[in-house]
Design a protein around this motif. Structure first.
Motif, PDB file in Angstrom:
ATOM      1  N   LEU A  28      -1.882  74.884  44.564  1.00 40.82           N
ATOM      2  CA  LEU A  28      -0.845  73.993  44.058  1.00 40.82           C
ATOM      3  C   LEU A  28      -0.608  72.913  45.110  1.00 40.82           C
ATOM      4  CD1 LEU A  28       1.427  73.360  42.025  1.00 40.82           C
ATOM      5  CD2 LEU A  28       2.817  75.089  43.167  1.00 40.82           C
ATOM      6  N   VAL A  29      -0.792  71.650  44.711  1.00 42.09           N
ATOM      7  CA  VAL A  29      -0.635  70.538  45.654  1.00 42.09           C
ATOM      8  C   VAL A  29       0.425  69.581  45.132  1.00 42.09           C
ATOM      9  CG1 VAL A  29      -1.772  68.582  46.793  1.00 42.09           C
ATOM     10  CG2 VAL A  29      -3.028  70.715  46.427  1.00 42.09           C
ATOM     11  N   PHE A  30       1.423  69.339  45.956  1.00 42.40           N
ATOM     12  CA  PHE A  30       2.461  68.354  45.686  1.00 42.40           C
ATOM     13  C   PHE A  30       2.044  67.072  46.382  1.00 42.40           C
ATOM     14  CE2 PHE A  30       4.402  72.441  45.361  1.00 42.40           C
ATOM     15  CZ  PHE A  30       5.346  72.332  44.358  1.00 42.40           C
ATOM     16  N   VAL A  31       2.114  65.948  45.679  1.00 45.41           N
ATOM     17  CA  VAL A  31       1.712  64.682  46.291  1.00 45.41           C
ATOM     18  C   VAL A  31       2.894  63.723  46.381  1.00 45.41           C
ATOM     19  CG1 VAL A  31      -0.717  64.891  45.641  1.00 45.41           C
ATOM     20  CG2 VAL A  31       0.847  63.714  44.116  1.00 45.41           C
ATOM     21  N   ILE A  32       2.968  63.047  47.520  1.00 39.20           N
ATOM     22  CA  ILE A  32       3.991  62.030  47.784  1.00 39.20           C
ATOM     23  C   ILE A  32       3.247  60.740  48.091  1.00 39.20           C
ATOM     24  CG2 ILE A  32       5.893  61.318  49.286  1.00 39.20           C
ATOM     25  CD1 ILE A  32       6.364  64.318  49.882  1.00 39.20           C
ATOM     26  N   GLY A  33       3.498  59.715  47.307  1.00 38.38           N
ATOM     27  CA  GLY A  33       2.809  58.444  47.467  1.00 38.38           C
ATOM     28  C   GLY A  33       3.349  57.615  48.607  1.00 38.38           C
ATOM     29  N   GLY A  34       2.810  56.428  48.728  1.00 41.23           N
ATOM     30  CA  GLY A  34       3.235  55.489  49.758  1.00 41.23           C
ATOM     31  C   GLY A  34       4.508  54.757  49.358  1.00 41.23           C
ATOM     32  N   MET A  92      12.475  67.833  52.642  1.00 40.26           N
ATOM     33  CA  MET A  92      13.204  68.405  51.503  1.00 40.26           C
ATOM     34  C   MET A  92      12.281  69.235  50.626  1.00 40.26           C
ATOM     35  SD  MET A  92      16.041  65.505  50.424  1.00 40.26           S
ATOM     36  CE  MET A  92      14.866  64.563  49.526  1.00 40.26           C
ATOM     37  N   LEU A  93      11.079  68.759  50.393  1.00 42.70           N
ATOM     38  CA  LEU A  93      10.129  69.499  49.574  1.00 42.70           C
ATOM     39  C   LEU A  93       9.716  70.797  50.264  1.00 42.70           C
ATOM     40  CD1 LEU A  93       8.392  69.839  47.103  1.00 42.70           C
ATOM     41  CD2 LEU A  93       6.747  68.230  48.104  1.00 42.70           C
ATOM     42  N   ALA A  94       9.454  70.740  51.552  1.00 40.99           N
ATOM     43  CA  ALA A  94       9.102  71.962  52.290  1.00 40.99           C
ATOM     44  C   ALA A  94      10.243  72.971  52.217  1.00 40.99           C
ATOM     45  CB  ALA A  94       8.754  71.627  53.740  1.00 40.99           C
ATOM     46  N   GLU A  95      11.479  72.495  52.329  1.00 38.79           N
ATOM     47  CA  GLU A  95      12.622  73.410  52.224  1.00 38.79           C
ATOM     48  C   GLU A  95      12.702  74.005  50.833  1.00 38.79           C
ATOM     49  OE1 GLU A  95      16.408  75.152  51.391  1.00 38.79           O
ATOM     50  OE2 GLU A  95      15.608  73.390  50.360  1.00 38.79           O
ATOM     51  N   PRO A 121       3.865  61.641  59.526  1.00 34.45           N
ATOM     52  CA  PRO A 121       5.217  62.181  59.550  1.00 34.45           C
ATOM     53  C   PRO A 121       5.980  61.796  60.811  1.00 34.45           C
ATOM     54  CG  PRO A 121       3.667  63.885  60.152  1.00 34.45           C
ATOM     55  CD  PRO A 121       2.857  62.658  59.778  1.00 34.45           C
ATOM     56  N   GLY A 122       5.279  61.327  61.823  1.00 30.23           N
ATOM     57  CA  GLY A 122       5.937  60.970  63.079  1.00 30.23           C
ATOM     58  C   GLY A 122       6.219  62.213  63.905  1.00 30.23           C
ATOM     59  N   ARG A 123       6.986  62.013  64.952  1.00 31.74           N
ATOM     60  CA  ARG A 123       7.324  63.124  65.846  1.00 31.74           C
ATOM     61  C   ARG A 123       8.819  63.395  65.855  1.00 31.74           C
ATOM     62  NH1 ARG A 123       3.287  60.573  69.488  1.00 31.74           N
ATOM     63  NH2 ARG A 123       1.454  61.909  69.381  1.00 31.74           N
ATOM     64  N   GLY A 124       9.513  62.864  64.892  1.00 32.84           N
ATOM     65  CA  GLY A 124      10.957  62.992  64.856  1.00 32.84           C
ATOM     66  C   GLY A 124      11.429  64.312  64.291  1.00 32.84           C
ATOM     67  N   PRO A 125      12.726  64.442  64.155  1.00 32.64           N
ATOM     68  CA  PRO A 125      13.305  65.696  63.668  1.00 32.64           C
ATOM     69  C   PRO A 125      12.892  66.031  62.235  1.00 32.64           C
ATOM     70  CG  PRO A 125      15.005  64.010  63.890  1.00 32.64           C
ATOM     71  CD  PRO A 125      13.754  63.458  64.492  1.00 32.64           C
ATOM     72  N   GLU A 126      12.593  65.014  61.416  1.00 35.10           N
ATOM     73  CA  GLU A 126      12.174  65.281  60.038  1.00 35.10           C
ATOM     74  C   GLU A 126      10.830  66.003  60.011  1.00 35.10           C
ATOM     75  OE1 GLU A 126      12.787  62.266  61.288  1.00 35.10           O
ATOM     76  OE2 GLU A 126      14.330  61.268  60.081  1.00 35.10           O
ATOM     77  N   ALA A 127       9.905  65.580  60.868  1.00 37.31           N
ATOM     78  CA  ALA A 127       8.595  66.228  60.949  1.00 37.31           C
ATOM     79  C   ALA A 127       8.730  67.656  61.446  1.00 37.31           C
ATOM     80  CB  ALA A 127       7.663  65.427  61.858  1.00 37.31           C
ATOM     81  N   HIS A 133      10.001  58.829  53.268  1.00 32.76           N
ATOM     82  CA  HIS A 133       8.935  59.809  53.103  1.00 32.76           C
ATOM     83  C   HIS A 133       9.096  61.015  54.026  1.00 32.76           C
ATOM     84  CE1 HIS A 133       7.243  56.605  50.761  1.00 32.76           C
ATOM     85  NE2 HIS A 133       6.413  57.485  50.256  1.00 32.76           N
ATOM     86  N   ALA A 134       9.530  60.786  55.237  1.00 31.44           N
ATOM     87  CA  ALA A 134       9.700  61.899  56.174  1.00 31.44           C
ATOM     88  C   ALA A 134      10.759  62.877  55.668  1.00 31.44           C
ATOM     89  CB  ALA A 134      10.064  61.378  57.563  1.00 31.44           C
ATOM     90  N   LEU A 135      11.816  62.352  55.068  1.00 30.77           N
ATOM     91  CA  LEU A 135      12.846  63.236  54.503  1.00 30.77           C
ATOM     92  C   LEU A 135      12.350  63.920  53.239  1.00 30.77           C
ATOM     93  CD1 LEU A 135      16.230  61.327  54.937  1.00 30.77           C
ATOM     94  CD2 LEU A 135      15.482  63.417  56.063  1.00 30.77           C
ATOM     95  N   ALA A 136      11.601  63.209  52.423  1.00 29.82           N
ATOM     96  CA  ALA A 136      11.060  63.811  51.196  1.00 29.82           C
ATOM     97  C   ALA A 136      10.159  64.994  51.538  1.00 29.82           C
ATOM     98  CB  ALA A 136      10.300  62.769  50.378  1.00 29.82           C
ATOM     99  N   ARG A 137       9.321  64.846  52.556  1.00 32.71           N
ATOM    100  CA  ARG A 137       8.462  65.955  52.996  1.00 32.71           C
ATOM    101  C   ARG A 137       9.305  67.152  53.416  1.00 32.71           C
ATOM    102  NH1 ARG A 137       5.798  61.853  56.113  1.00 32.71           N
ATOM    103  NH2 ARG A 137       3.817  61.315  55.174  1.00 32.71           N
TER     104      ARG A 137
END
Length: 154
Positions: free
Chosen positions: A97-103, A134-137, A11-17, A128-132
């Motif tokens: 319940l597991v949500f999966v995000i591919g490469g 958005m999904l968490a939200e 996820p990196g260390r940016g604001p999305e993470a 991907h960082a934004l998808a994570r």
């Protein structure tokens, strides 16, 4: 019911993470009284490139769980319907319940075949960082809808 987002890549260390982590923590705190959570963020790093090695990791992370595949060709859910779907899964006895995000190339057919449900954020492609995030939200939003909180407005 435990919740998780399993995603290929860091996820990196940016604001999305930071945003994804914040919403995961909020969902965990708000979901306790509803039997939802914790919401775990699982980042997977395959040793080999390609959909097949990614699929192995994603399927292992979701073993024994109801798997929801995040895919651009998946189902688009309104927030309230998404919350109801999660509640239905919980109420029928799903324990995880597991949500999966591919490469970068998406999900392998084996992951899509194993999925009990699918989820799309529309036809656009999202980093991907934004998808994570958005999904968490959306998971936090679902928990607040189920709790009757005023966070979500129709």
């Amino acid at each position: 019911m435990k919740l998780a987002i399993a995603a290929i890549g860091k996820p990196g260390r940016g604001p999305e993470a930071t945003l994804a982590s914040d919403y995961a923590n909020r969902a965990t705190a708000a979901g306790r009284a509803l039997g939802l959570g914790p919401l775990d963020l699982i980042d997977l790093e395959p040793r080999k490139t390609g959909k097949a090695p990614e699929a192995e990791l994603l399927l292992a992370a979701a073993e024994g769980a109801h798997l929801i595949a995040c895919d651009e060709r998946g189902k688009t859910w309104a927030s309230r319907a998404f919350a109801d779907h999660i509640a239905t899964l919980r109420d029928r006895g799903e324990r995880r319940l597991v949500f999966v995000i591919g490469g970068a190339d998406g999900l392998d057919a084996s992951v899509l075949a194993a999925a009990g449900s699918t989820l799309a954020f529309g036809p656009q492609t999202w980093p991907h960082a934004l998808a994570r995030a958005m999904l968490a939200e959306q998971l936090y939003r679902a928990v607040t809808i189920l709790a009757g909180s005023p966070y979500h407005r129709d």
